[in-house]
Design an enzyme around this catalytic site. Sequence first.
Site, PDB file in Angstrom:
ATOM      1  N   SER A 112      44.411  31.312  38.782  1.00 36.90           N
ATOM      2  CA  SER A 112      43.140  30.662  39.068  1.00 36.90           C
ATOM      3  C   SER A 112      42.184  30.696  37.889  1.00 36.90           C
ATOM      4  O   SER A 112      41.187  29.963  37.874  1.00 36.90           O
ATOM      5  CB  SER A 112      42.481  31.307  40.292  1.00 36.90           C
ATOM      6  N   ASP A 331      32.866  38.577  43.324  1.00 35.37           N
ATOM      7  CA  ASP A 331      33.901  38.095  42.407  1.00 35.37           C
ATOM      8  C   ASP A 331      33.481  38.384  40.962  1.00 35.37           C
ATOM      9  O   ASP A 331      32.621  37.700  40.409  1.00 35.37           O
ATOM     10  CB  ASP A 331      34.104  36.595  42.610  1.00 35.37           C
ATOM     11  N   HIS A 334      36.557  35.728  38.216  1.00 35.50           N
ATOM     12  CA  HIS A 334      36.401  34.329  37.817  1.00 35.50           C
ATOM     13  C   HIS A 334      35.046  34.142  37.152  1.00 35.50           C
ATOM     14  O   HIS A 334      34.281  35.089  36.992  1.00 35.50           O
ATOM     15  CB  HIS A 334      36.555  33.422  39.033  1.00 35.50           C
TER      16      HIS A 334
END
Length: 354
Positions: A112, A331, A334
């Site tokens: 990702s 998170d 990312h």
Amino acid sequence: MGGFSIAAVAILIIVFVVAAAEAQGGATAVGNSTRCNIYQGKWMYDPKYPLYDPAKCPFLESREFDCQRNGRPDKYYLHFRWQPSACNLPRFNGREFLMRFRGKQIMFVGDSLSLNQWQSLTCMIHTALPQAPYVSKKIGGLSNFTFPEYKVSLLFSRNAFLVDIKSESIGRVLDLDSVEGSRELWEGMDVLIFNSWHWWLHVGRQQPWDVIQQGNVTYQNMNRLMAYQKALYTWARWVNSRVDTTKTKVIFQGVSPDHASGPKGSNCVGAKVPLHELSPQGTVHPAEVVLQRVLSGLRKEVYLLDITGLSQLRIDGHPSAYGIGGYKIPDCSHWCLPGLPDTWNQLLYTALLP
């Protein structure tokens, strides 16, 4: 940490750091007619940033990456530009990019974080040429974003380990010796940008395999850093034997650091500004050390997009509580868009210029 001890990582760092240091010296590029290391520098506040308005990028996966839409109240993190110490990066030009790669296929292969960079690049180009028609398709793990007028395809192939995962009678097998399941897809591309690391640390229900296989031997588990190295050597053998690098540009994205845990001040939650130290000349990230060692042994030319050091400074650039996990699972892996992956693509753009 994914089934291997801090002591094991330390031992592997000691083993690999000398070879990595030898491999580090070749990361140079041209800027303002002066050869320089574009990965050595600092982050500077620039009111002209960000490079695009996320509201004008309708296909941006907002739940993951659009931190402003998800309620992040501060905007200071949006206005930082990477400044190399000895040269200037060329400003990204979307039209020039499409003209230069007319009729070409560019594929990101990885997890990702590759998606993060691929989404950034599609937004950078689209917002630069909003009138240019585009077609976006997704079939399984392959996404294809095409500008028909220029016949340029930007593809993303979700492939976290690069080596194969096979379904067999004993369960899901991570085969450290094979890329046969993916190589035919890769071999048709003009530019390949690979990435792998973060999923090697996943355990329990997040682990997408049951056993690891090398040769005729299967293992219930293995030191993850060592398994990562073995997989990269398999990928490297494919590059050496199957890729004509005079026709296909091969790039490997350096390890993207996270700021999920560590000493005081290194957690991304609540961070609003970058760390201010100069980007290190080298790196002590254990996975990056392994990657540099593997790349240094290749017979074919593969370019290292060495984003690790400069990304380590951007503790402020993660979605934190403004991503999919919200406040329950912040998170810190990312990156917000607009944000750091736009700089990765500026560096990629610089590397691809003649």
